[in-house]
Design an enzyme around this catalytic site. Structure first.
Site, PDB file in Angstrom:
ATOM      1  N   TYR A 157      81.829 -21.464  53.311  1.00 54.67           N
ATOM      2  CA  TYR A 157      81.898 -20.160  53.994  1.00 54.67           C
ATOM      3  C   TYR A 157      80.495 -19.842  54.473  1.00 54.67           C
ATOM      4  O   TYR A 157      79.662 -20.724  54.619  1.00 54.67           O
ATOM      5  CB  TYR A 157      82.487 -19.134  53.008  1.00 54.67           C
ATOM      6  CG  TYR A 157      82.866 -17.812  53.605  1.00 54.67           C
ATOM      7  CD1 TYR A 157      83.590 -17.727  54.789  1.00 54.67           C
ATOM      8  CD2 TYR A 157      82.518 -16.621  52.969  1.00 54.67           C
ATOM      9  CE1 TYR A 157      83.948 -16.509  55.330  1.00 54.67           C
ATOM     10  CE2 TYR A 157      82.881 -15.394  53.493  1.00 54.67           C
ATOM     11  CZ  TYR A 157      83.589 -15.343  54.679  1.00 54.67           C
ATOM     12  OH  TYR A 157      83.934 -14.136  55.197  1.00 54.67           O
ATOM     13  N   ARG A 210      83.307 -13.959  68.919  1.00 56.07           N
ATOM     14  CA  ARG A 210      82.179 -13.361  68.192  1.00 56.07           C
ATOM     15  C   ARG A 210      82.132 -13.966  66.794  1.00 56.07           C
ATOM     16  O   ARG A 210      82.494 -13.336  65.812  1.00 56.07           O
ATOM     17  CB  ARG A 210      82.346 -11.841  68.113  1.00 56.07           C
ATOM     18  CG  ARG A 210      81.110 -11.099  67.634  1.00 56.07           C
ATOM     19  CD  ARG A 210      81.460  -9.734  67.106  1.00 56.07           C
ATOM     20  NE  ARG A 210      82.336  -9.786  65.949  1.00 56.07           N
ATOM     21  CZ  ARG A 210      81.920  -9.983  64.691  1.00 56.07           C
ATOM     22  NH1 ARG A 210      80.639 -10.177  64.424  1.00 56.07           N
ATOM     23  NH2 ARG A 210      82.801 -10.002  63.697  1.00 56.07           N
ATOM     24  N   LYS A 228      88.211 -19.365  55.826  1.00 60.29           N
ATOM     25  CA  LYS A 228      88.823 -18.171  55.231  1.00 60.29           C
ATOM     26  C   LYS A 228      90.057 -18.538  54.408  1.00 60.29           C
ATOM     27  O   LYS A 228      90.259 -18.028  53.301  1.00 60.29           O
ATOM     28  CB  LYS A 228      89.221 -17.181  56.329  1.00 60.29           C
ATOM     29  CG  LYS A 228      88.063 -16.503  57.037  1.00 60.29           C
ATOM     30  CD  LYS A 228      87.570 -15.298  56.270  1.00 60.29           C
ATOM     31  CE  LYS A 228      86.490 -14.569  57.044  1.00 60.29           C
ATOM     32  NZ  LYS A 228      86.015 -13.358  56.376  1.00 60.29           N
ATOM     33  N   GLU A 300      90.311 -12.415  63.050  1.00 60.41           N
ATOM     34  CA  GLU A 300      88.983 -12.806  62.579  1.00 60.41           C
ATOM     35  C   GLU A 300      88.048 -13.090  63.759  1.00 60.41           C
ATOM     36  O   GLU A 300      88.365 -13.882  64.652  1.00 60.41           O
ATOM     37  CB  GLU A 300      89.106 -14.068  61.714  1.00 60.41           C
ATOM     38  CG  GLU A 300      87.904 -14.343  60.863  1.00 60.41           C
ATOM     39  CD  GLU A 300      87.695 -13.297  59.784  1.00 60.41           C
ATOM     40  OE1 GLU A 300      86.521 -12.921  59.559  1.00 60.41           O
ATOM     41  OE2 GLU A 300      88.680 -12.855  59.167  1.00 60.41           O
ATOM     42  N   ASP A 301      86.902 -12.415  63.765  1.00 56.41           N
ATOM     43  CA  ASP A 301      85.817 -12.688  64.718  1.00 56.41           C
ATOM     44  C   ASP A 301      86.238 -12.575  66.176  1.00 56.41           C
ATOM     45  O   ASP A 301      85.863 -13.387  67.027  1.00 56.41           O
ATOM     46  CB  ASP A 301      85.196 -14.060  64.435  1.00 56.41           C
ATOM     47  CG  ASP A 301      84.332 -14.038  63.177  1.00 56.41           C
ATOM     48  OD1 ASP A 301      84.130 -12.947  62.624  1.00 56.41           O
ATOM     49  OD2 ASP A 301      83.864 -15.093  62.739  1.00 56.41           O
ATOM     50  N   ASP A 323      89.659  -8.472  59.131  1.00 58.91           N
ATOM     51  CA  ASP A 323      88.678  -8.581  58.056  1.00 58.91           C
ATOM     52  C   ASP A 323      87.323  -8.025  58.463  1.00 58.91           C
ATOM     53  O   ASP A 323      86.610  -7.458  57.640  1.00 58.91           O
ATOM     54  CB  ASP A 323      88.540 -10.042  57.630  1.00 58.91           C
ATOM     55  CG  ASP A 323      87.755 -10.202  56.346  1.00 58.91           C
ATOM     56  OD1 ASP A 323      87.978  -9.405  55.419  1.00 58.91           O
ATOM     57  OD2 ASP A 323      86.910 -11.109  56.263  1.00 58.91           O
ATOM     58  N   ASP A 324      86.959  -8.164  59.740  1.00 59.27           N
ATOM     59  CA  ASP A 324      85.656  -7.663  60.196  1.00 59.27           C
ATOM     60  C   ASP A 324      85.597  -6.142  60.158  1.00 59.27           C
ATOM     61  O   ASP A 324      84.553  -5.563  59.866  1.00 59.27           O
ATOM     62  CB  ASP A 324      85.364  -8.162  61.620  1.00 59.27           C
ATOM     63  CG  ASP A 324      85.421  -9.672  61.707  1.00 59.27           C
ATOM     64  OD1 ASP A 324      84.651 -10.329  60.986  1.00 59.27           O
ATOM     65  OD2 ASP A 324      86.250 -10.203  62.466  1.00 59.27           O
ATOM     66  N   ASN A 465      75.577 -11.579  59.012  1.00 57.55           N
ATOM     67  CA  ASN A 465      75.656 -13.006  58.707  1.00 57.55           C
ATOM     68  C   ASN A 465      75.378 -13.821  59.961  1.00 57.55           C
ATOM     69  O   ASN A 465      75.586 -13.337  61.068  1.00 57.55           O
ATOM     70  CB  ASN A 465      77.062 -13.361  58.183  1.00 57.55           C
ATOM     71  CG  ASN A 465      77.331 -12.786  56.813  1.00 57.55           C
ATOM     72  OD1 ASN A 465      76.512 -12.879  55.926  1.00 57.55           O
ATOM     73  ND2 ASN A 465      78.499 -12.179  56.645  1.00 57.55           N
TER      74      ASN A 465
END
Length: 609
Positions: A157, A210, A228, A300-301, A323-324, A465
């Site tokens: 991760y 992203r 993930k 995600e992203d 999740d973001d 991150n």
């Protein structure tokens, strides 16, 4: 010239007897008997499928033959045990001679692999080695990850997964999930059915625009869903076969990738507007049609503009979770609730300043405001006034409201315009400073020293991150505040020694929340995600922080007990779903924690008959 026809041969073992079966066979006019004779004993295997005879412009059939012998068993990652097959298993399953004679326990295999991993100096080498292990021995991969979670989490991760995504085209070996591109428009349902597993419970999907703080990585963002879902299994106990990573490829605006001959995605600019929306609509409809109402889809992203729109559009019709936005918010809120034992007071007694007003920043801010609203019985419009945001143009204030994106407008409070973060800290005097900017080194020495000058114990959360994008390091936070800071980050930092005292930085890692959160939704058969479930997850995580952890300055528990933590989070989330009438799996279990623990996947080897 005669047409080329290939014989079809299957090698079978029926009650231990090897048989050869041919049908429809002729090769350049040869009979089966002639083919068998011509194989002879001269060495090598005759090209019975005719593939070597076909010219480059002729099509051949990619025959796949399932043979009930040990060789295929060794190539099946779900059932392969390597040297751990017993003598009896080797004899029963035709493995004799296919393995060296030594028999190893799973624990011995684990020690050997950890020695190998520790010998690699480059983190990406460890990542590739772990992915190779996952593809050949699934149970050993998860056993290794669970038993060495603190050491291996940064490998599978963040931060290493960021580098893996950047180089995904070069290290790609075999498909680990589904790639759905604009080429599949109109047939996404068919593509979903190509995945070999049918009982999917959770999908993690990205469009790669992203990725972490690294920007648009297009199709190479697949490393994120894969990583993930590895954590869904290792930390949350969701079965690997129930997990499906998906990348939606609508192109990329990354010129470097477009000009890279090894790039594995569509070489075109990103689709936007109606074309993008129509593809996502088809995808979401196909997912529900193929897997049912209770399939969890984790976004995600995605870039800010799409992330908020997708969550808002589908949260009332699908079981979706971003999740973001929501996962980050929940884990940060948990840290804030836990930190109150060190800071004193309630959440409403504190003032929060964010650097970064994107999906993570506004998501965290909204959940903090919601928690304060529930605890104080105040309107959320009032509790939002305790929270301030700084974006690339300065402090988000009411005089800017006409030019602000919709998701920033609730945070535009009355104040004079302020251009820099330092000026914002001096003007707002926050007790908590939170970084979600995705830009490294933005918590400067002046900013951190100012936080220390106005707070006895400044709480500094540097959440971006990977590590290179962190707003400041743990060492900087502790040294610039002379050891008074309470610090946590998004990516891991080593303990810091300052003036003879060792400080252990916490990690506000989403991996604390989403595996347990997802398990809770799955085990109760939730049909929708409600904000109260996120609050329940935050409170459950905060409850896992003990006095021993507080003594070290920690506001998050160590990852060593992550499965216990995930079980408690799952239980609280499921309980809230039952309370809200959103759970479909009835009756409700009497002990949800035990039920969560009993539902978890175990990576221990099974004995084969």
């Amino acid at each position: 010239m005669q047409s080329l026809k290939r014989p079809n041969k299957i090698l079978k073992r029926v009650f231990g007897v090897r048989k050869e079966v041919y049908w429809g066979c002729s090769e350049m006019g040869s009979s089966v008997q002639e083919l068998v004779k011509s194989d002879g004993l001269g060495g090598g295997v005759k090209d019975v499928y005719g593939e070597d005879f076909a010219t480059e412009d002729q099509s051949i059939t990619p025959w796949t033959v399932s043979v009930a012998s040990g060789y295929s068993l060794l190539r099946d990652p779900r059932h392969n045990k390597g040297l751990a097959f017993s003598d009896k298993e080797r004899e029963t399953h035709y493995l004799s001679g296919l393995l060296p004679p030594a028999i190893a326990t799973q624990e011995l295999q684990e020690r050997k692999l950890m020695n190998n991993l520790r010998s690699y100096e480059v983190p990406l080498q460890r990542y590739i080695a772990m992915m190779d292990l996952q593809e050949r021995n699934e149970r050993l991969f998860y056993k290794l990850l669970i038993d060495n979670v603190e050491e291996l989490l940064p490998v599978v991760y963040t931060p290493t997964v960021g580098e893996a995504c950047q180089k995904y085209g070069s290290i790609y070996r075999r498909p680990q999930g589904l790639f759905i591109s604009l080429k599949e428009k109109g047939k996404i349902l068919e593509v979903l059915k190509n995945w070999p597993e049918r009982n999917i419970q959770v999908i993690v999907v990205t469009d790669g625009e992203r990725i972490l703080g690294l920007g648009d990585l297009g199709c190479q963002g697949m490393g994120i869903p894969v990583g993930k879902l590895s954590l869904y299994t290792a930390l949350g106990g969701v079965r690997p076969s129930a997990c499906l990573p998906i990348t939606i490829d609508v192109g990329t605006n990354n010129e470097k990738l477009l000009n890279d001959e090894f790039y594995i995605g569509l070489k075109q600019k990103r689709a936007t507007g109606q074309e993008y929306a129509a593809l996502l609509q088809e995808f979401m409809s196909a997912v529900k049609q193929n897997y049912g109402e209770r399939i969890l889809v984790q976004f995600e992203d995605f870039a800010n503009h799409n992330a908020f729109e997708l969550l808002e559009k589908y949260r009332t019709t699908h079981l979706v979770f971003n999740d973001d936005i929501q996962g980050t918010a929940s884990v940060v809120l948990a840290g804030l609730i836990a930190s109150l034992k060190l800071l004193g007071g309630s959440l409403a007694d504190h003032t929060f300043l964010f650097l970064g007003a994107g999906e993570a920043g506004t998501g965290i801010a909204e959940l903090i405001a919601l928690e304060m609203s529930k605890k104080t019985n105040s309107p959320i419009e009032e509790t939002r006034k305790k929270i301030w945001l700084v974006d690339s143009k300065g402090l988000v204030v009411s005089s800017r409201i006409e030019s602000l994106q919709q998701f920033k407008k609730p945070w535009a409070h009355e104040h004079e315009p302020v251009k820099t973060l330092l000026e914002a800290v001096q003007a707002i005097k926050p007790t908590v400073l939170i970084g979600t900017s995705g830009v490294g080194k933005t918590f400067t020495k002046e900013v951190v020293e100012t936080m220390a000058s106005i707070n006895e114990k400044p709480l500094i959360l540097s959440l971006s991150n990977p590590t290179s994008q962190s707003e400041c390091t743990a060492e900087e936070a502790y040294s610039w505040t002379k050891g008074t800071a309470i610090f946590a980050s998004g990516s891991p930092f080593d303990p810091v020694e300052f003036e003879g005292k060792v400080y252990v930085p916490g990690q506000a890692n989403n991996a604390y929340i989403f595996p347990g959160f997802g398990l809770g939704l799955i085990m109760c058969g939730a049909i929708r995600v409600h904000d109260d479930m996120l609050l329940a997850a935050s409170e459950a995580l905060a409850e896992q922080v003990t006095d021993e952890h507080y003594a070290k300055g920690l506001i998050y528990p160590p990852f060593t007990n992550i499965r216990k933590i995930s079980a408690n989070i799952a239980a609280k989330v499921a309980a809230k779903a039952y309370e809200l009438g959103l759970a479909s799996r009835l009756p409700q279990p009497s002990d949800l924690v035990k039920y969560a623990e009993s539902s978890m996947y175990s990576p221990v080897y099974r004995t084969y008959r």
